[in-house]
Motif scaffolding. Structure first.
Motif, short mmCIF file in Angstrom:
data_model
loop_
_atom_site.label_atom_id
_atom_site.label_comp_id
_atom_site.label_asym_id
_atom_site.label_seq_id
_atom_site.Cartn_x
_atom_site.Cartn_y
_atom_site.Cartn_z
N TYR A 147 0.82 -1.21 0.00
CA TYR A 147 0.00 0.00 0.00
C TYR A 147 0.86 1.26 0.00
O TYR A 147 0.43 2.31 -0.47
CB TYR A 147 -0.91 -0.01 1.22
N ASP A 148 2.07 1.16 0.51
CA ASP A 148 2.91 2.34 0.71
C ASP A 148 3.67 2.70 -0.55
O ASP A 148 4.12 1.84 -1.31
CB ASP A 148 3.91 2.07 1.86
N GLU A 187 -12.65 -2.71 3.08
CA GLU A 187 -11.70 -2.17 4.06
C GLU A 187 -10.49 -3.09 4.14
O GLU A 187 -10.63 -4.31 4.09
CB GLU A 187 -12.37 -2.05 5.43
N ASP A 225 -4.62 -3.60 8.20
CA ASP A 225 -3.16 -3.56 8.17
C ASP A 225 -2.53 -4.66 9.00
O ASP A 225 -1.58 -5.32 8.57
CB ASP A 225 -2.66 -2.20 8.67
N THR A 284 -8.16 -8.77 2.39
CA THR A 284 -6.83 -8.22 2.69
C THR A 284 -5.74 -9.22 2.34
O THR A 284 -4.69 -8.86 1.77
CB THR A 284 -6.74 -7.84 4.17
N MET A 294 -4.59 -2.90 -6.07
CA MET A 294 -5.36 -1.66 -6.05
C MET A 294 -5.74 -1.25 -7.47
O MET A 294 -4.91 -1.31 -8.38
CB MET A 294 -4.54 -0.52 -5.44
N GLN A 304 -8.86 5.49 -7.05
CA GLN A 304 -9.29 5.20 -5.70
C GLN A 304 -10.01 6.41 -5.11
O GLN A 304 -9.70 7.56 -5.44
CB GLN A 304 -8.09 4.87 -4.80
N ARG A 329 -10.57 7.22 -1.27
CA ARG A 329 -10.28 6.71 0.07
C ARG A 329 -11.11 7.43 1.12
O ARG A 329 -11.29 8.64 1.08
CB ARG A 329 -8.79 6.87 0.36
N ASP A 361 -11.86 8.83 4.82
CA ASP A 361 -11.07 9.38 5.91
C ASP A 361 -11.06 8.43 7.10
O ASP A 361 -12.10 7.95 7.55
CB ASP A 361 -11.64 10.74 6.35
N LYS A 391 -8.86 2.72 5.76
CA LYS A 391 -8.22 2.35 4.50
C LYS A 391 -9.19 1.45 3.71
O LYS A 391 -9.29 0.26 3.95
CB LYS A 391 -6.91 1.63 4.76
N LEU A 437 -10.23 0.25 -0.13
CA LEU A 437 -9.66 0.18 -1.47
C LEU A 437 -10.61 -0.50 -2.44
O LEU A 437 -11.42 -1.35 -2.06
CB LEU A 437 -8.34 -0.59 -1.46
#
Length: 556
Positions: A242-243, A348, A351, A367, A377, A381, A383, A385, A388, A390
């Motif tokens: 994701y990063d 959702e 993580d 996930t 992904m 997108q 997203r 607030d 997370k 996707l």
């Protein structure tokens, strides 16, 4: 065509790749970015076959005392950073260990593998144990003879780092590959808690408050909850799919694949390879699976006319997907159909997971598919607030083929576990209305997509009768002038003949079923069975999506 490249197919050793002149895509800028980061323990999670092992091997070759880094890194990006190289290159003791083979159907088998891996790790650094006390000699002997107790194993990584620190007078760099494999296998085979206790202790001892540690880099497929394994680890950071940071270092970018294809004289194959092996998104970067690309370029270099194929399906654990199919409490059929038809699933993303609860919710399961590379992904997108959320899609044709060959089949196979006695009774009694209702219900519980036409329904109907004591013949694949499906109930000397039609318009179901019956009559499909069977039942079957209509000759 250019001269054939020496491709590193199946080689994940940086030293071997660089020593034998194999093709190497320079990822060494990663070292500079890593050293500029502030961390003591860094966890990178990526799907399998995306270069995690090669990256750790690269780090070992760069940092490790006794390695020939100057020669191996000559001409690469990092070699131009002379001050950095003078300070770090081959100046630190490095412990590099892989957990990828630590598995077993029971705890004792997995623990035996862990002892073997630990023994090899110690023998690789035997120089650190040249001057030993009696207690240390006994400990070292238990480790290398693979007779270590659980307590010995829990302390093993810390003891080795301390020994190397004492021997070299420098803090130790620790590299751990596929850290989560022992936990995944333990969860599958029912000894999770016991294995978790050992793995947690190994990491806690070596990575928490260890004054002999310079830093540690850990890789795996999933980000397991810190509280589960990395509790207390100082300055702990995680980088996932994701990063955006480090997103281009695992896997091949579009530019890297373009250069590889140009160097191989295969630039014209770029669009085809993109469709099959691209589509992953790590952060904001479009990524190709490197394992697939390297293997594909190797095959196309030998024969450019070859059809592209699936290289990834045998490298990962499709049992991850199977967990979805086996969950009768999750209603995911329509979501899988949407994915197979080019749509997306909005969900959702969790993580932090622990293996013992990762299958407890639908969100966790999506996930897992995302983190392990079965989904990725979508480019666009929105997203929410604080959460997370996707849009997940199938990345490419290769993964779509895995879904077709495994997921669709598993959903279809699940029908076999359903009580079908009332359906068989309706078939034998010529009750076409009841047959239509029950088959429609079964269709609703499976998945299909736009590529399936009559062949899908042939396989579906054949699966209904499979394993129920009937002899089933399907002639769709042979193209013979015979009935589509013949079901023989030999003890009662009954035969059921089914002709299948497919339509895209539900209003045409009755006409198509009639046409199927007419074909049975016109081609005299029943003639070959009259001498051996007392009861012959014929059905015209018409399908449209999940709707169906069966007619018998008495309904005409």
């Amino acid at each position: 065509m250019c001269a054939a490249l020496r491709l590193p197919i199946g080689i994940d050793s940086f030293e071997k790749i660089r020593s034998n002149g194999s093709y190497y895509i320079d990822k060494t800028r990663f070292i500079e970015e890593l050293l500029n980061d502030s961390f003591e323990v860094m966890l990178f999670t990526r799907p399998r076959r995306f270069g995690k092992t090669l990256m750790l091997q690269t780090l070992e070759s760069f940092f490790g005392i006794g390695k020939e880094g100057r020669q191996l890194f000559e001409g690469l990006y990092i070699s131009e950073k002379t001050e950095l190289c003078d300070e770090w290159m081959n100046n630190y003791p490095v412990i590099s260990v892989s957990f990828k083979d630590i598995e077993g159907s029971c705890f004792d088998d997995a623990y035996g593998m862990l002892c073997s891996v630990t023994a090899r790790m110690y023998m690789k650094h035997s120089e650190a144990f040249e001057s030993l006390s009696v207690n240390e000699r006994d400990y070292y002997g238990r480790i290398v003879s693979e007779k270590a107790s659980e307590r010995d194993i829990k302390n093993s990584l810390y003891v080795l780092s301390s020994a190397l620190y004492r021997y070299y007078g420098k803090r130790v760099i620790v590299l751990i590959d596929e850290y989560d494999v022992p936990l995944a296998k333990a969860d599958e085979n029912g000894y999770y808690d016991r294995m978790l206790g050992i793995v947690r202790s190994i990491f806690s001892q070596a990575l928490k408050g260890n004054d002999t540690l310079m830093f540690a880099v850990v890789t795996g497929c999933l980000r397991v909850a810190r509280e589960s394994i990395f509790t207390g680890a100082n300055n702990f950071k995680t980088n996932t799919v994701y990063d955006d940071k480090y997103s281009g270092y695992f896997g091949f970018t579009r530019e890297e694949v373009g250069k590889l294809l140009a160097d191989a004289g295969l630039y014209g194959e770029q669009e085809r390879i993109k469709r099959w092996y691209d589509g992953y998104r790590f952060g904001n970067t479009e990524i190709y699976c490197p394992w697939d690309v390297i293997n594909c370029v190797g095959d196309l270099s030998e024969d450019p006319s070859r059809e592209l194929k699936n290289y990834w399906k045998n490298t990962s654990h499709n049992s991850i997907i199977r967990r979805f199919v086996d969950r009768s409490d999750l209603f995911v059929n329509e979501k899988f159909e949407s994915l197979l038809n080019g749509g997306y699933v909005r969900t959702e993303i969790c993580d932090d997971l622990t293996y013992d609860v990762m299958h407890s919710s639908e969100e966790n399961l999506w996930t897992i598919l995302y983190m392990t590379g079965y989904l990725t992904m979508a480019a666009e997108q929105s997203r929410e607030d604080g959460v997370k959320v996707l849009n997940l899609v199938i990345p490419n044709e290769e993964i779509k083929l895995i879904f077709k060959e495994t997921v669709v089949k598993w959903f279809r196979d699940r029908i076999i576990t359903v009580d079908r006695s009332s359906l068989f009774k309706a078939f034998r009694e010529g009750d076409a209305e009841t047959v239509s209702d029950i088959v429609s219900d079964l269709l609703f519980d499976t998945i299909s997509y736009h590529d399936y036409k009559e062949s899908y329904y042939h396989a579906f109907l054949t699966g209904i009768f499979t394993g129920a004591g009937y002899a089933v013949e399907s002639n769709f694949e042979s193209g013979l002038g015979r009935p589509d499906i013949v079901v023989k109930d030999n003890p009662s000397r009954t035969v059921i003949i089914i002709e299948v039609k497919y339509t895209k318009n539900a209003r045409e179901l009755h006409a198509e079923a009639e046409a199927a019956l007419e074909q049975i009559s016109a081609r005299k499909y029943t003639e070959g069975f009259k001498r051996l069977y007392r009861n012959i039942l014929v059905y015209g079957a018409a399908f449209c999506g999940k709707e169906c209509l069966f007619l018998t000759d008495r309904d005409r």
